[in-house]
Design an enzyme around this catalytic site. Structure first.
Site, PDB file in Angstrom:
ATOM      1  N   HIS A  47       2.602  -6.663  -2.768  1.00  0.00           N
ATOM      2  CA  HIS A  47       2.720  -5.324  -3.564  1.00  0.00           C
ATOM      3  C   HIS A  47       3.946  -4.751  -2.652  1.00  0.00           C
ATOM      4  O   HIS A  47       4.180  -4.914  -1.385  1.00  0.00           O
ATOM      5  CB  HIS A  47       1.599  -4.231  -3.090  1.00  0.00           C
ATOM      6  CG  HIS A  47       0.378  -4.965  -4.109  1.00  0.00           C
ATOM      7  ND1 HIS A  47      -0.730  -4.176  -4.390  1.00  0.00           N
ATOM      8  CD2 HIS A  47       0.356  -6.325  -4.759  1.00  0.00           C
ATOM      9  CE1 HIS A  47      -1.591  -4.991  -5.249  1.00  0.00           C
ATOM     10  NE2 HIS A  47      -0.821  -6.034  -5.407  1.00  0.00           N
ATOM     11  N   GLU A  79       4.329  -1.861  -1.150  1.00  0.00           N
ATOM     12  CA  GLU A  79       3.882  -1.383   0.159  1.00  0.00           C
ATOM     13  C   GLU A  79       3.578  -2.363   1.500  1.00  0.00           C
ATOM     14  O   GLU A  79       4.062  -1.908   2.570  1.00  0.00           O
ATOM     15  CB  GLU A  79       2.470  -0.326   0.294  1.00  0.00           C
ATOM     16  CG  GLU A  79       2.303   0.702  -0.781  1.00  0.00           C
ATOM     17  CD  GLU A  79       1.815   0.299  -2.130  1.00  0.00           C
ATOM     18  OE1 GLU A  79       1.543   1.295  -2.618  1.00  0.00           O
ATOM     19  OE2 GLU A  79       2.240  -0.859  -2.613  1.00  0.00           O
ATOM     20  N   CYS A 115      -3.244   0.822  -4.107  1.00  0.00           N
ATOM     21  CA  CYS A 115      -4.179   0.262  -4.516  1.00  0.00           C
ATOM     22  C   CYS A 115      -5.134   0.036  -3.133  1.00  0.00           C
ATOM     23  O   CYS A 115      -4.755   0.560  -2.253  1.00  0.00           O
ATOM     24  CB  CYS A 115      -3.920  -0.991  -5.142  1.00  0.00           C
ATOM     25  SG  CYS A 115      -3.571  -2.403  -3.824  1.00  0.00           S
ATOM     26  N   CYS A 154      -3.852  -2.015  -0.353  1.00  0.00           N
ATOM     27  CA  CYS A 154      -2.429  -1.200   0.414  1.00  0.00           C
ATOM     28  C   CYS A 154      -2.942   0.052   1.084  1.00  0.00           C
ATOM     29  O   CYS A 154      -2.485   0.265   2.143  1.00  0.00           O
ATOM     30  CB  CYS A 154      -1.399  -0.756  -0.506  1.00  0.00           C
ATOM     31  SG  CYS A 154      -0.595  -2.342  -1.304  1.00  0.00           S
TER      32      CYS A 154
END
Length: 107
Positions: free
Chosen positions: A56, A58, A92, A95
């Site tokens: 992701h 992040e 999410c 993260c």
């Protein structure tokens, strides 16, 4: 007003990262990690590209900040405590947990 202008500039950069992700067949998420008014990490989703569900935006940016810390002989916990994440969507749960563990603020 300077802080608001800087935040808007960082968010614009994050939005460009999200657009780049979309153009590459990814979920359109982009982020920047800013420390002392310097971008130490930037990321966009790379899940489909890498076939790795943890890539992701992040997490990509966190890895870049860790690399920067090692290259500059800085304590990651100190750097992360003073780093701000500008991200285009709410993180999410994976993260958000990583950001919380690193004590990173996000906007």
């Amino acid at each position: 007003m300077e802080a608001a202008a800087a935040a808007e500039r960082w968010m614009d950069r994050a939005l460009r990262m999200a657009k780049e992700a979309l153009e590459n067949g990814e979920v359109p998420v982009g982020c920047l990690m800013v420390y002392n008014n310097e971008i130490l990490g930037k990321g966009r989703n790379e899940v489909n590209e890498t076939k790795n569900a943890t890539r992701h935006a992040e997490m990509v940016a966190i890895d870049q900040v860790l690399d920067w810390c090692h290259q500059h002989n800085k304590d990651p916990s100190e750097v992360f405590a003073h780093t701000v994440l500008y991200v285009t969507v709410e993180p999410c749960i994976m993260c958000a947990a990583a950001l919380r563990l690193m004590s990173i603020l996000w906007f």
